[in-house]
Enzyme design. Structure first.
Site, PDB file in Angstrom:
ATOM      1  N   LYS A  20       0.842  -1.217   0.000  1.00  7.25           N
ATOM      2  CA  LYS A  20       0.000   0.000   0.000  1.00  7.25           C
ATOM      3  C   LYS A  20       0.871   1.260   0.000  1.00  7.25           C
ATOM      4  CE  LYS A  20      -1.733   1.703   4.050  1.00  7.25           C
ATOM      5  NZ  LYS A  20      -1.460   3.139   4.246  1.00  7.25           N
ATOM      6  N   ASN A  21       1.889   1.271   0.845  1.00  5.90           N
ATOM      7  CA  ASN A  21       2.627   2.526   1.009  1.00  5.90           C
ATOM      8  C   ASN A  21       3.633   2.792  -0.100  1.00  5.90           C
ATOM      9  OD1 ASN A  21       1.096   3.111   3.160  1.00  5.90           O
ATOM     10  ND2 ASN A  21       2.620   2.597   4.726  1.00  5.90           N
TER      11      ASN A  21
ATOM     12  N   CYS B  30      -6.207   8.297   8.444  1.00  6.24           N
ATOM     13  CA  CYS B  30      -6.276   7.731   9.796  1.00  6.24           C
ATOM     14  C   CYS B  30      -6.045   8.820  10.828  1.00  6.24           C
ATOM     15  CB  CYS B  30      -5.147   6.718   9.989  1.00  6.24           C
ATOM     16  SG  CYS B  30      -5.567   5.046   9.571  1.00  6.24           S
TER      17      CYS B  30
ATOM     18  N   ARG C 286      -1.159  15.245  12.605  1.00  3.69           N
ATOM     19  CA  ARG C 286      -0.353  14.826  11.450  1.00  3.69           C
ATOM     20  C   ARG C 286      -0.120  16.027  10.556  1.00  3.69           C
ATOM     21  NH1 ARG C 286      -2.098   9.060   9.151  1.00  3.69           N
ATOM     22  NH2 ARG C 286      -0.006   9.172   8.304  1.00  3.69           N
TER      23      ARG C 286
ATOM     24  N   ASP D  14       3.955   0.958  11.871  1.00  2.00           N
ATOM     25  CA  ASP D  14       2.767   0.307  11.314  1.00  2.00           C
ATOM     26  C   ASP D  14       2.570  -1.116  11.844  1.00  2.00           C
ATOM     27  OD1 ASP D  14       2.465   2.609   9.904  1.00  2.00           O
ATOM     28  OD2 ASP D  14       3.219   1.811   8.008  1.00  2.00           O
TER      29      ASP D  14
ATOM     30  N   ARG E  86      -8.929  -0.034   4.034  1.00  2.00           N
ATOM     31  CA  ARG E  86      -7.996   0.938   3.446  1.00  2.00           C
ATOM     32  C   ARG E  86      -6.691   0.254   3.040  1.00  2.00           C
ATOM     33  NH1 ARG E  86      -6.009   4.933   7.003  1.00  2.00           N
ATOM     34  NH2 ARG E  86      -4.736   5.216   5.159  1.00  2.00           N
TER      35      ARG E  86
HETATM   36  N1  EPU Z   1       5.434  14.846  10.391  1.00  2.00           N
HETATM   37  C1  EPU Z   1       5.488  16.174  10.705  1.00  2.00           C
HETATM   38  N2  EPU Z   1       5.410  17.083   9.694  1.00  2.00           N
HETATM   39  C2  EPU Z   1       5.290  16.700   8.399  1.00  2.00           C
HETATM   40  C3  EPU Z   1       5.246  15.339   8.074  1.00  2.00           C
HETATM   41  C4  EPU Z   1       5.317  14.413   9.111  1.00  2.00           C
HETATM   42  O1  EPU Z   1       5.584  16.544  11.869  1.00  2.00           O
HETATM   43  O2  EPU Z   1       5.220  17.587   7.523  1.00  2.00           O
HETATM   44  C5  EPU Z   1       5.473  13.856  11.491  1.00  2.00           C
HETATM   45  C6  EPU Z   1       4.184  13.056  11.546  1.00  2.00           C
HETATM   46  O3  EPU Z   1       3.179  13.744  12.249  1.00  2.00           O
HETATM   47  C7  EPU Z   1       4.628  11.799  12.239  1.00  2.00           C
HETATM   48  C8  EPU Z   1       6.042  11.616  11.716  1.00  2.00           C
HETATM   49  O4  EPU Z   1       6.461  12.892  11.227  1.00  2.00           O
HETATM   50  O5  EPU Z   1       4.646  11.985  13.607  1.00  2.00           O
HETATM   51  C9  EPU Z   1       6.175  10.589  10.608  1.00  2.00           C
HETATM   52  O6  EPU Z   1       5.412  10.957   9.500  1.00  2.00           O
HETATM   53  P1  EPU Z   1       5.790  10.543   8.010  1.00  2.00           P
HETATM   54  O7  EPU Z   1       5.676  11.759   7.177  1.00  2.00           O
HETATM   55  O8  EPU Z   1       7.065   9.785   8.013  1.00  2.00           O
HETATM   56  O9  EPU Z   1       4.614   9.548   7.682  1.00  2.00           O
HETATM   57  P2  EPU Z   1       3.589   9.625   6.496  1.00  2.00           P
HETATM   58  O10 EPU Z   1       4.293   9.876   5.227  1.00  2.00           O
HETATM   59  O11 EPU Z   1       2.458  10.475   6.868  1.00  2.00           O
HETATM   60  C10 EPU Z   1       3.840   7.086   5.948  1.00  2.00           C
HETATM   61  C11 EPU Z   1       2.908   5.921   5.830  1.00  2.00           C
HETATM   62  C12 EPU Z   1       2.370   5.567   7.198  1.00  2.00           C
HETATM   63  C13 EPU Z   1       3.568   5.212   8.091  1.00  2.00           C
HETATM   64  C14 EPU Z   1       4.557   6.381   8.130  1.00  2.00           C
HETATM   65  C15 EPU Z   1       5.819   6.075   8.923  1.00  2.00           C
HETATM   66  C16 EPU Z   1       1.973   6.176   3.633  1.00  2.00           C
HETATM   67  C17 EPU Z   1       0.792   6.438   2.800  1.00  2.00           C
HETATM   68  N3  EPU Z   1       1.807   6.260   4.942  1.00  2.00           N
HETATM   69  O12 EPU Z   1       3.066   8.139   6.502  1.00  2.00           O
HETATM   70  O13 EPU Z   1       1.555   4.421   7.033  1.00  2.00           O
HETATM   71  O14 EPU Z   1       3.116   4.929   9.378  1.00  2.00           O
HETATM   72  O15 EPU Z   1       4.943   6.733   6.785  1.00  2.00           O
HETATM   73  O16 EPU Z   1       6.463   4.966   8.402  1.00  2.00           O
HETATM   74  O17 EPU Z   1       3.036   5.853   3.120  1.00  2.00           O
HETATM   75  C18 EPU Z   1      -0.066   2.853   7.640  1.00  2.00           C
HETATM   76  O18 EPU Z   1       0.225   2.234   6.604  1.00  2.00           O
HETATM   77  O19 EPU Z   1      -0.788   2.356   8.539  1.00  2.00           O
HETATM   78  C19 EPU Z   1       0.468   4.210   7.820  1.00  2.00           C
HETATM   79  C20 EPU Z   1      -0.027   5.068   8.694  1.00  2.00           C
END
Ligand code: EPU
Length: 417
Positions: A22-23, A116, A121, A306, A398
């Protein structure tokens, strides 16, 4: 509203195949926008987040065809740069579409992303990076307007190795002249898969998988055919299902390197995990699970956030007390409130959970509170006495094909009612 009914106490047996991740499919679907050509994505999982992304791409003008697990995107006729509010609301990862839309159209218009509820976030890292590349970002009437007409390349130091921000910068930089460098980039396997896809498309992305990634802008692209990497979190979920039921299960289409930290945790819990051939592992558990003194989630190659809720379910029936610290998302312990309804002994204080293993969980009526918490409840239900009823299945849909009913292939007794 449909529910899953999981009958606990049954051994699992046999083999199961893991679909594409998915990711990785989400940023790759975003990347298809850039080329103006045809992209074929193989092993594309049939999950809600893909359906929603496809919906957004169609709205922008892409032509999309799905034949089983093969998804073809033709982005030659893109005419729009707005992600509709109702679609943006449903998915946080829609923010990475802005990088791709900007790369192609030089403009993008979105609202704040949904998805989610994992606590705050923010998207500050994405916005800061865009601004550093001279992309203007203006809030207007509830929308965020991005203008990349005067974008230029540069060095971006990420304050945290955010997966989404790394992907967004990679995407937007594909058409910016010169070399853009990301320092403190995320190293997740999904980043490397995106880089592979972009390179096949004609981009020059170097360093993916390390903390420094460079992207050289290009102005012409080609058709791509790409097979996604397997979903490491679905693999972790099946491992957990085998562990709690004391079963032996073969998992096919898995990259053991991608789940090194997960395998290591399962081994520490007394579960045997061995590679049988390329891309297959056998997971075998017998007797009580051993507790984990301390498990911390962290960016790759650390233990993935995750898989945290899933492993918490396993630890709730361990022979002793475990401590889990969630370092990535502050509100990722919601499943523990549901596990407690099933007889688990868990105390959460902020980012820390203390899990005192109990002999048995008992079936109860519980709710999936987010995607992975839903999967964690299915895992818990598999080892609980009696029947566990899980609602809010849209969370599970999802990211898991067929609401995890595919676990029936290895003997799980699960029905959707
Ligand atoms: N963060 C910030 N500011 C930003 C972006 C992120 O503070 O501008 C913080 C977030 O709030 C969080 C941390 O940084 O506390 C990590 O966020 P990251 O940006 O790395 O995660 P993401 O890109 O939003 C992806 C996956 C998530 C997975 C995370 C960490 C996708 C679509 N989602 O999210 O997947 O948990 O990386 O590995 O790729 C899941 O699959 O269940 C899921 C939530």
């Amino acid at each position: 509203m449909s529910k899953l009914v999981v009958e606990g106490g049954n051994r699992l047996e046999g083999s199961i195949r893991i679909p594409g991740a998915k990711n990785t499919v989400l940023p790759i679907l975003a990347a298809t926008i850039i080329s103006g050509k045809e992209s074929v994505i193989e092993d594309c999982p049939e999950i809600k987040d893909v359906e929603l992304t496809v919906e957004i791409l169609k709205n922008l003008g892409c032509k999309i065809k799905r034949e089983g697990r093969t998804l073809t995107v033709d982005s030659s006729d893109i005419s729009d740069y707005t992600i509709k509010e109702e679609l943006m609301d449903k998915m946080r990862s829609s923010i990475i579409l802005t990088g791709a839309i900007l790369a192609r159209m030089k403009k993008a218009k979105t609202t704040y992303p949904g998805g989610c509820e994992l606590g705050l976030r923010p998207i500050d890292l994405h916005i800061k990076a865009f601004k550093e590349l001279n992309i203007s970002v203006v809030e207007e009437g509830g929308y965020i307007m991005f203008d990349g007409e005067n974008a230029h390349s540069g060095d971006i130091h990420l304050a945290f190795p955010s997966v989404g921000a790394t992907e967004n910068i990679m995407l937007v930089a594909t058409t910016i002249k010169g070399t853009t460098k990301i320092i403190n980039a995320a190293k997740e396997p999904e980043i490397s898969d995106l880089a592979d896809f972009l390179n096949k498309m004609g981009c020059r992305v170097l360093g993916a998988g390390t903390s420094v990634i460079t992207i050289e802008g290009a102005d012409s692209f080609s058709n791509v055919n790409h097979t996604l990497i397997p979903d490491r979190i679905v693999a972790a979920t099946v491992m957990a299902a085998a562990a709690v039921t004391g079963s032996t299960v073969e998992i096919n289409n898995v990259n053991t390197e991608h789940i090194g930290a997960v395998i290591s945790a399962f081994r520490e819990m007394g579960v045997l995990v061995f590679k049988t051939m390329d891309n297959s592992v056998v997971v075998s558990a017998a007797g009580r699970i051993k507790p984990l003194n301390l498990l911390r989630t962290s960016p790759y190659p650390g233990f993935p956030t995750d898989a945290q809720s899933i492993i918490t379910s396993v630890l709730s029936v361990a022979d002793g007390t475990s401590i889990v610290i969630e370092n990535i998302f502050e509100q990722r312990f919601k499943h523990t409130e549901e596990l407690i309804k099933m007889g688990a002994d868990v105390t959460v204080d902020g980012r820390c959970a203390v899990i005192k293993g109990v002999d048995r969980l008992k079936g109860a009526k519980v709710s999936a509170r987010d995607l992975r918490s839903g999967a964690a409840l299915v895992v818990a239900g598999l080892c609980a006495d009696g029947f566990t009823e899980i609602d809010n299945l849209y969370h599970i849909d999802r990211g898991y094909e067929n609401t995890l009913l595919d676990l029936r292939e290895i003997g799980a007794k699960i029905t959707k009612v």
